[in-house]
Design a protein around this motif. Sequence first.
Motif, mmCIF file in Angstrom:
data_model
loop_
_atom_site.group_PDB
_atom_site.id
_atom_site.type_symbol
_atom_site.label_atom_id
_atom_site.label_comp_id
_atom_site.label_asym_id
_atom_site.label_seq_id
_atom_site.Cartn_x
_atom_site.Cartn_y
_atom_site.Cartn_z
ATOM 1 N N THR A 69 0.845 -1.198 0.000
ATOM 2 C CA THR A 69 0.000 0.000 0.000
ATOM 3 C C THR A 69 0.881 1.249 0.000
ATOM 4 O OG1 THR A 69 -0.178 0.030 2.428
ATOM 5 C CG2 THR A 69 -1.894 -1.148 1.217
ATOM 6 N N VAL A 70 0.424 2.282 -0.717
ATOM 7 C CA VAL A 70 1.181 3.539 -0.807
ATOM 8 C C VAL A 70 0.240 4.729 -0.595
ATOM 9 C CG1 VAL A 70 2.861 2.555 -2.446
ATOM 10 C CG2 VAL A 70 0.897 3.842 -3.316
ATOM 11 N N ALA A 71 0.839 5.849 -0.189
ATOM 12 C CA ALA A 71 0.085 7.091 0.012
ATOM 13 C C ALA A 71 0.272 7.987 -1.211
ATOM 14 C CB ALA A 71 0.583 7.797 1.264
ATOM 15 N N PRO A 72 -0.772 8.731 -1.628
ATOM 16 C CA PRO A 72 -0.698 9.477 -2.886
ATOM 17 C C PRO A 72 -0.184 10.905 -2.773
ATOM 18 C CG PRO A 72 -2.938 9.511 -2.068
ATOM 19 C CD PRO A 72 -2.123 8.746 -1.049
ATOM 20 N N TYR A 73 0.020 11.432 -1.553
ATOM 21 C CA TYR A 73 0.247 12.870 -1.373
ATOM 22 C C TYR A 73 1.387 13.417 -2.224
ATOM 23 C CZ TYR A 73 0.328 17.382 1.079
ATOM 24 O OH TYR A 73 0.283 18.719 1.386
ATOM 25 N N MET A 74 2.455 12.648 -2.415
ATOM 26 C CA MET A 74 3.626 13.147 -3.152
ATOM 27 C C MET A 74 3.524 12.945 -4.663
ATOM 28 S SD MET A 74 6.706 12.334 -0.441
ATOM 29 C CE MET A 74 7.959 13.157 -1.411
ATOM 30 N N GLY A 75 2.411 12.387 -5.133
ATOM 31 C CA GLY A 75 2.134 12.356 -6.561
ATOM 32 C C GLY A 75 2.887 11.304 -7.370
ATOM 33 N N LYS A 76 2.783 11.506 -8.675
ATOM 34 C CA LYS A 76 3.220 10.558 -9.696
ATOM 35 C C LYS A 76 4.604 9.930 -9.473
ATOM 36 C CE LYS A 76 4.440 10.917 -14.610
ATOM 37 N NZ LYS A 76 3.962 11.403 -15.915
ATOM 38 N N ASP A 77 5.626 10.766 -9.314
ATOM 39 C CA ASP A 77 6.980 10.197 -9.259
ATOM 40 C C ASP A 77 7.261 9.477 -7.942
ATOM 41 O OD1 ASP A 77 6.840 12.915 -8.409
ATOM 42 O OD2 ASP A 77 9.005 12.981 -8.219
ATOM 43 N N SER A 78 6.329 9.584 -6.973
ATOM 44 C CA SER A 78 6.489 8.817 -5.727
ATOM 45 C C SER A 78 5.828 7.444 -5.840
ATOM 46 C CB SER A 78 5.906 9.588 -4.542
ATOM 47 O OG SER A 78 4.491 9.620 -4.591
ATOM 48 N N VAL A 79 4.970 7.265 -6.834
ATOM 49 C CA VAL A 79 4.226 5.997 -6.972
ATOM 50 C C VAL A 79 4.731 5.171 -8.160
ATOM 51 C CG1 VAL A 79 1.929 4.957 -7.259
ATOM 52 C CG2 VAL A 79 2.190 7.026 -5.875
ATOM 53 N N GLU A 80 5.135 5.840 -9.242
ATOM 54 C CA GLU A 80 5.548 5.096 -10.435
ATOM 55 C C GLU A 80 6.686 4.091 -10.196
ATOM 56 O OE1 GLU A 80 3.975 7.596 -14.308
ATOM 57 O OE2 GLU A 80 6.078 7.816 -13.758
ATOM 58 N N PRO A 81 7.635 4.368 -9.297
ATOM 59 C CA PRO A 81 8.670 3.343 -9.050
ATOM 60 C C PRO A 81 8.087 2.016 -8.562
ATOM 61 C CG PRO A 81 9.375 5.442 -8.149
ATOM 62 C CD PRO A 81 7.931 5.611 -8.546
ATOM 63 N N PHE A 82 6.968 2.070 -7.843
ATOM 64 C CA PHE A 82 6.303 0.836 -7.411
ATOM 65 C C PHE A 82 5.622 0.162 -8.602
ATOM 66 C CE2 PHE A 82 6.395 3.318 -3.459
ATOM 67 C CZ PHE A 82 6.767 2.367 -2.522
ATOM 68 N N LEU A 83 5.008 0.982 -9.465
ATOM 69 C CA LEU A 83 4.235 0.451 -10.598
ATOM 70 C C LEU A 83 5.118 -0.250 -11.627
ATOM 71 C CD1 LEU A 83 1.792 3.452 -11.193
ATOM 72 C CD2 LEU A 83 1.298 1.287 -10.041
ATOM 73 N N ALA A 84 6.410 0.037 -11.575
ATOM 74 C CA ALA A 84 7.328 -0.528 -12.571
ATOM 75 C C ALA A 84 7.517 -2.039 -12.414
ATOM 76 C CB ALA A 84 8.676 0.184 -12.483
ATOM 77 N N PHE A 85 7.117 -2.591 -11.275
ATOM 78 C CA PHE A 85 7.327 -4.024 -11.042
ATOM 79 C C PHE A 85 6.197 -4.842 -11.670
ATOM 80 C CE2 PHE A 85 10.177 -2.135 -8.139
ATOM 81 C CZ PHE A 85 11.146 -3.079 -7.842
ATOM 82 N N GLU A 86 6.581 -5.745 -12.552
ATOM 83 C CA GLU A 86 5.585 -6.553 -13.254
ATOM 84 C C GLU A 86 4.993 -7.621 -12.329
ATOM 85 O OE1 GLU A 86 5.225 -8.180 -17.856
ATOM 86 O OE2 GLU A 86 7.162 -7.778 -16.946
ATOM 87 N N HIS A 87 3.711 -7.894 -12.522
ATOM 88 C CA HIS A 87 2.995 -8.894 -11.721
ATOM 89 C C HIS A 87 2.992 -8.567 -10.227
ATOM 90 C CE1 HIS A 87 3.848 -11.808 -15.244
ATOM 91 N NE2 HIS A 87 2.837 -11.007 -15.488
ATOM 92 N N LYS A 88 3.178 -7.291 -9.917
ATOM 93 C CA LYS A 88 3.038 -6.813 -8.542
ATOM 94 C C LYS A 88 2.002 -5.699 -8.577
ATOM 95 C CE LYS A 88 6.629 -9.193 -6.845
ATOM 96 N NZ LYS A 88 6.530 -10.190 -5.763
ATOM 97 N N HIS A 89 1.292 -5.531 -7.477
ATOM 98 C CA HIS A 89 0.301 -4.451 -7.414
ATOM 99 C C HIS A 89 0.693 -3.385 -6.406
ATOM 100 C CE1 HIS A 89 -2.383 -7.675 -9.099
ATOM 101 N NE2 HIS A 89 -2.653 -6.670 -9.905
ATOM 102 N N THR A 90 0.328 -2.169 -6.740
ATOM 103 C CA THR A 90 0.524 -1.030 -5.856
ATOM 104 C C THR A 90 -0.863 -0.565 -5.442
ATOM 105 O OG1 THR A 90 2.473 -0.469 -7.128
ATOM 106 C CG2 THR A 90 1.575 1.249 -5.687
ATOM 107 N N ILE A 91 -1.132 -0.620 -4.152
ATOM 108 C CA ILE A 91 -2.490 -0.332 -3.678
ATOM 109 C C ILE A 91 -2.488 1.054 -3.045
ATOM 110 C CG2 ILE A 91 -4.428 -1.220 -2.331
ATOM 111 C CD1 ILE A 91 -3.132 -3.961 -2.320
ATOM 112 N N MET A 92 -3.071 2.024 -3.752
ATOM 113 C CA MET A 92 -2.962 3.407 -3.322
ATOM 114 C C MET A 92 -4.148 3.826 -2.460
ATOM 115 S SD MET A 92 -1.758 6.592 -5.589
ATOM 116 C CE MET A 92 -3.243 6.942 -6.464
ATOM 117 N N LEU A 93 -3.854 4.575 -1.401
ATOM 118 C CA LEU A 93 -4.920 5.123 -0.564
ATOM 119 C C LEU A 93 -5.779 6.052 -1.415
ATOM 120 C CD1 LEU A 93 -2.961 6.198 2.670
ATOM 121 C CD2 LEU A 93 -4.095 4.013 2.193
ATOM 122 N N ALA A 94 -7.078 5.829 -1.405
ATOM 123 C CA ALA A 94 -7.985 6.750 -2.103
ATOM 124 C C ALA A 94 -8.872 7.389 -1.036
ATOM 125 C CB ALA A 94 -8.789 6.008 -3.148
ATOM 126 N N LEU A 95 -9.770 6.574 -0.464
ATOM 127 C CA LEU A 95 -10.704 7.088 0.544
ATOM 128 C C LEU A 95 -10.614 6.146 1.746
ATOM 129 C CD1 LEU A 95 -12.923 9.195 1.066
ATOM 130 C CD2 LEU A 95 -14.559 7.599 0.051
#
Lengths: 275, 275
Positions: free
Chosen positions: A121-147
Motif C-alpha cells: 500500500t502507498v500514500a498518494p500525497y507526493m504524486g506521480k513520481d512517488s508511486v511510479e517506481p512501485f508500478l514498474a514491477f511486473e505482476h506486482k500491485h501497488t495499492i494506493m490510498l484513495a478514501l
Amino acid sequence: MTTEQLTEQIKKKKSFLCIGLDVDLNKIPQHVLDEEDPIFSFNKAIIDATHHLCVAYKPNTAFYEAYGIKGWKSLEKTIKYLNEKYPEIYTIADAKRGDIGNTSSMYAKAFFEDLGFDSVTVAPYMGKDSVEPFLAFEHKHTIMLALTSNEGAFDFQTKTIEGKELYKQVLETSKTWKNSKNLMYVVGATKAEYFADIRNIVPDSFLLVPGVGAQGGNLQDVCKYGLNKHVGLLINSSRGIIYASNQTDFAQAAANKAKELQQEIEVILNSHSEE
Amino acid sequence: MTTEQLTEQIKKKKSFLCIGLDVDLNKIPQHVLDEEDPIFSFNKAIIDATHHLCVAYKPNTAFYEAYGIKGWKSLEKTIKYLNEKYPEIYTIADAKRGDIGNTSSMYAKAFFEDLGFDSVTVAPYMGKDSVEPFLAFEHKHTIMLALTSNEGAFDFQTKTIEGKELYKQVLETSKTWKNSKNLMYVVGATKAEYFADIRNIVPDSFLLVPGVGAQGGNLQDVCKYGLNKHVGLLINSSRGIIYASNQTDFAQAAANKAKELQQEIEVILNSHSEE
C-alpha cells in the motif's frame, strides 16, 4: 500474482476475504508468548486455520516495526511461510509508503523483491513520481490510498479540489500514470455510500476495503456498488478475526469468524454471478 | 529535544544544516564494504567528521528497510551512536508514515520510544486521527509533509481545494489539532517562491527543507522568506554531502561539503540577526 490469478482464486474459494495480520503482543493469548517467536507462531496458527477461507493476508508493517529487529524477523518469517506453504495466497504489505523517486524505488525493492510480497500500500500525497517506481514491477500491485476508513478521511480526501473531491482527483490522475494497470485502491468500508462514484472512475480496478468489523463498515453495502465483472473487491478484516478469542482456541475461533464472513461472501458472489 | 534547545544549538554552531543519512551500498566507498556493518561504519565516519557542522541527522528509513534485518540493525546502531556520543544532535526518522489511529500509535512508539528519535516525518493524507497519535509524545516533533521537493508535488499539493491550495489547507487544518505545537513541516527547497505564503500560515514553526543540492534548490531563496525569529529552518542535504567522494577520503570530503554549506549558513544567520 496477476489480477486474473487473484480472480480465479476468489472464484475457486468463493471468498474475497483478506485477513489483516496486525499482531499486538498485548492482545494475543498468554500461552503463545512463551514461544520463541510469538508473533510468527501466532500468525502461523491463524494462517493454517484460515487459509482455505480467505484469498489474501495483509500484515500491517507498523505492528512489526514496533518490535524492532525482532518484529522484522517475524514479518520475514511470516511472508516466507506464506509464499512457501500457500503460494496461491495473495499477500499485501500494508506499509502506506511514498517518497521521492529514488527512495520509493528502495521501498519497492524491499517489499516486492526482498520480502516477496505481491503488493504494497502507498500514500498518494507526493504524486506521480512517488508511486511510479512501485508500478514498474511486473505482476506486482501497488495499492494506493484513495478514501480511507478513518474519521480523518474527511479532513482532506473528501474536500473539493478544482471541482472534484480530492479522492476522485487521486483516482483519475493515477489512471494516467505509467503502468497504472498495476494499481489497486484502498477504499474504506465505512464510506459505502461513495462506492458507486468510485466504480464510475475505476470500473476495472480491485479495491482493498478495510473497515468491515471493528470499524463498523457493512459488507452488503460495499458489495452492492463495489463488485465488478472481475469481482474487484478484497474485504479486509483484522481484529474481528484474529482476536476472536485470546484462549488456547484462538486459531479455531478465528477460523469460525472467517467462515462466517466467507459464507456471507459466498452468498453475495452467487447472487452476483447470476446477475 | 525541545524547539528551544534546537534553536540554541543552531545559534551555538552557527548552522541549521541537517545531513541526510541515505546510505546506498552501491554508492559508498569500496573499502567500507569490507567492514562487518558497512552502513553503520559509513554513518559513523560521516557523523564523526561532520557533527560540529550540522545540528541534525536524518536517516531515510527506506534505505535501511531495503536491506531487511541487516538494515534495521544498522539504523538502530546509528541512532544509538548519535544519542550516546552526540546527545546535543537532533535526530529525524524520515519515514513518512501515517495510518489509522491505533496503527499510527505503533509507529510513534517505534520511532520515538524504542529507537529514540527526536522526530519523525508523517504524511497528511489520512488526516487528524492519523497524526495526533504522534503529536501526543512530549518533547518529540512530528514533521508533516506540506509541500514536497519533487515534481509530483504539483499533482495534488498545489491544486486548489475549497479556495486554497491543498498544502495550505494541510498547514491550516493541522494547526487546529491537539498538541499542534509539536508539529514541524516539510517544505521543499525547490519551491522557494512559496515560502512567503507558508510563513504567513505557520510563522513560528520549524520547516525541514530538503532539496538543496542534488535536487537543485537554492539556499538563499529559501532563507529569504523561510527564516523566523527562532531561526525556524533545518536545511537538509543528503547525496551532495555523503557522496562527495567514494574514495578513502570520503568522510573528509563530506566534511568539506558540509563546511561549505555551514559557512554559507553562518553568513545568512549573521545578517539575519542584524535585521
